[in-house]
Write a protein that holds these residues in place. Structure first.
Motif, PDB file in Angstrom:
ATOM      1  N   PHE A 219       0.824  -1.213   0.000  1.00 57.27           N
ATOM      2  CA  PHE A 219       0.000   0.000   0.000  1.00 57.27           C
ATOM      3  C   PHE A 219       0.857   1.260   0.000  1.00 57.27           C
ATOM      4  O   PHE A 219       0.461   2.290  -0.550  1.00 57.27           O
ATOM      5  N   LYS A 220       2.034   1.187   0.587  1.00 57.51           N
ATOM      6  CA  LYS A 220       2.914   2.354   0.626  1.00 57.51           C
ATOM      7  C   LYS A 220       3.261   2.822  -0.787  1.00 57.51           C
ATOM      8  O   LYS A 220       3.406   4.028  -1.041  1.00 57.51           O
ATOM      9  N   ARG A 221       3.399   1.877  -1.698  1.00 61.49           N
ATOM     10  CA  ARG A 221       3.710   2.250  -3.082  1.00 61.49           C
ATOM     11  C   ARG A 221       2.598   3.090  -3.696  1.00 61.49           C
ATOM     12  O   ARG A 221       2.853   4.007  -4.472  1.00 61.49           O
ATOM     13  N   VAL A 222       1.367   2.743  -3.378  1.00 62.44           N
ATOM     14  CA  VAL A 222       0.222   3.507  -3.891  1.00 62.44           C
ATOM     15  C   VAL A 222       0.280   4.937  -3.385  1.00 62.44           C
ATOM     16  O   VAL A 222       0.138   5.896  -4.145  1.00 62.44           O
ATOM     17  N   ASN A 223       0.506   5.091  -2.073  1.00 63.14           N
ATOM     18  CA  ASN A 223       0.586   6.436  -1.494  1.00 63.14           C
ATOM     19  C   ASN A 223       1.754   7.230  -2.064  1.00 63.14           C
ATOM     20  O   ASN A 223       1.631   8.419  -2.388  1.00 63.14           O
ATOM     21  N   ASP A 224       2.915   6.568  -2.186  1.00 66.63           N
ATOM     22  CA  ASP A 224       4.113   7.266  -2.664  1.00 66.63           C
ATOM     23  C   ASP A 224       3.973   7.690  -4.121  1.00 66.63           C
ATOM     24  O   ASP A 224       4.436   8.772  -4.513  1.00 66.63           O
ATOM     25  N   ARG A 225       3.353   6.857  -4.926  1.00 70.30           N
ATOM     26  CA  ARG A 225       3.267   7.149  -6.351  1.00 70.30           C
ATOM     27  C   ARG A 225       2.107   8.067  -6.721  1.00 70.30           C
ATOM     28  O   ARG A 225       2.247   8.967  -7.547  1.00 70.30           O
ATOM     29  N   PHE A 226       0.942   7.844  -6.084  1.00 70.18           N
ATOM     30  CA  PHE A 226      -0.261   8.567  -6.499  1.00 70.18           C
ATOM     31  C   PHE A 226      -0.787   9.547  -5.459  1.00 70.18           C
ATOM     32  O   PHE A 226      -1.688  10.329  -5.749  1.00 70.18           O
ATOM     33  N   GLY A 227      -0.255   9.502  -4.260  1.00 70.58           N
ATOM     34  CA  GLY A 227      -0.698  10.429  -3.226  1.00 70.58           C
ATOM     35  C   GLY A 227      -1.693   9.794  -2.262  1.00 70.58           C
ATOM     36  O   GLY A 227      -2.327   8.782  -2.561  1.00 70.58           O
ATOM     37  N   HIS A 228      -1.838  10.417  -1.104  1.00 69.55           N
ATOM     38  CA  HIS A 228      -2.684   9.855  -0.059  1.00 69.55           C
ATOM     39  C   HIS A 228      -4.168   9.927  -0.402  1.00 69.55           C
ATOM     40  O   HIS A 228      -4.954   9.095   0.080  1.00 69.55           O
ATOM     41  N   SER A 229      -4.583  10.896  -1.198  1.00 65.83           N
ATOM     42  CA  SER A 229      -6.003  10.966  -1.558  1.00 65.83           C
ATOM     43  C   SER A 229      -6.415   9.747  -2.367  1.00 65.83           C
ATOM     44  O   SER A 229      -7.505   9.195  -2.178  1.00 65.83           O
TER      45      SER A 229
END
Length: 339
Positions: A219-229
């Motif tokens: 999940f960290k990859r999702v946040n890092d790449r696309f942002g927390h929103s």
């Protein structure tokens, strides 16, 4: 002679001294530094000896075993600079509202004593005037006495009306705070506190329980790449899928990208099959960014599910499911392990 309020204060101070001493002993036994976060964790254990947290700590430390940072984190603490910690219970909005309510109850009591005293005074004055009327014409005195009492009654009614309005506002705020304290604001799922309470409620009834711990893969990859929103939208989507596929059972957001499911009244194989359908549904979905329609790709989760033994503490069952979750992660993710 000390008043009732002074006596209550002395009792509170005495109890506080006892709590402080027991908290210090707890920190020393487990070799925890006396920082505010460790203190808050100890306070929760000591102040609620019959609560879920205290029972889980007792199970983990049976035989003189000390708590580890990992133990405290799983029991509701957080890791800060390598140390286990927890958010102080005193910051709980429900506790603040309860304190306000208790203060208001004391205010009601004082008000009723004052009104009673005024009523008794009016009775004495009225009796004296009645005696006087047998000998002289005291009509004027009676009129004045009645006017005074009417003023007092009207003042008391106004105070009672204001206090009643305040009590109703506090009641509504308390209901809202109690609901919010057990709900995750992002997904609207029950939170960790609600999940723990649900587990205790059903386990005390002797029902068959299966507990699952789910964690979104990478999940960290999702946040890092696309942002927390975008990450928040992914969590909402997974929450909805779990809720739909596990209908009739308790689905909660335990924290971060971790979800828990409490299956009640079904076997381990049935719980596994139910959770497997949810996992497959999530894995098959292909996400796209709302703003640009750019493909986000597949998002998956791994899970561990186990059946809770009769009278087993939550910490023990959760730990077993958590180990199964990590086994699923180590085996390649996007899968469920059971035992």
């Amino acid at each position: 002679m000390a008043t009732a309020r002074e006596a209550r204060l002395e009792t509170v101070e005495y109890r506080a001294d006892q709590v402080f001493g027991r908290i210090g002993k707890f920190l020393t036994e487990h070799r925890l530094s006396p920082d505010p976060l460790h203190y808050a964790f100890a306070y929760r254990v000591i102040s609620q000896p019959d609560g879920v947290l205290a029972k889980s700590v007792a199970a983990l430390t049976e035989g003189g075993i000390r708590l580890t940072a990992r133990d405290i984190e799983k029991l509701g603490g957080q890791i800060t600079n390598g140390q286990a910690s927890t958010i102080p219970e005193v910051c709980d909005p429900v506790a603040g509202l309860v304190a306000q309510t208790q203060m208001q109850v004391e205010g009601f009591t004082d008000m009723m004593h004052a009104i009673r005293a005024e009523t008794q005074g009016f009775g004495r004055d009225l009796a004296a005037s009645a005696d006087a009327m047998r000998t002289v014409d005291s009509t004027v005195d009676m009129v004045q006495l009645t006017e005074v009492m009417l003023d007092r009654v009207q003042s008391a009614e106004a105070r009672l009306a204001a206090a009643t309005h305040e009590a109703e506002e506090l009641r509504l705020k308390l209901e809202e705070a109690q609901s919010n304290a057990r709900s995750d604001p992002l997904t609207n799922l029950p939170n960790r506190r609600a999940f723990e309470e649900c587990f205790v409620q059903h386990s005390s009834g002797g029902e068959t329980l299966c507990l699952a711990v789910c964690d979104v893969d990478r999940f960290k990859r999702v946040n890092d790449r696309f942002g927390h929103s975008v990450g928040d939208r992914v969590l909402k989507a997974i929450a909805e899928t779990l809720l739909k596929n596990c209908a009739g059972h308790m689905v909660a957001r335990y924290g971060g990208e971790e979800f828990t499911v409490l299956f009640v009244g079904i076997t381990l194989e049935e719980a596994y099959a139910t959770l497997e359908r949810a996992r497959a549904t999530v894995a098959e979905k292909r996400y796209r960014l709302r703003e640009s329609d750019e493909p986000l790709g597949a998002v998956t989760f791994s899970a561990g599910v186990t059946q809770a033994h009769p009278d087993e503490f939550l910490g023990s069952a959760f730990g077993r499911a958590d180990k199964l979750l990590y086994a699923a992660k180590d085996a390649g993710r996007n899968q469920i392990r059971r035992v």
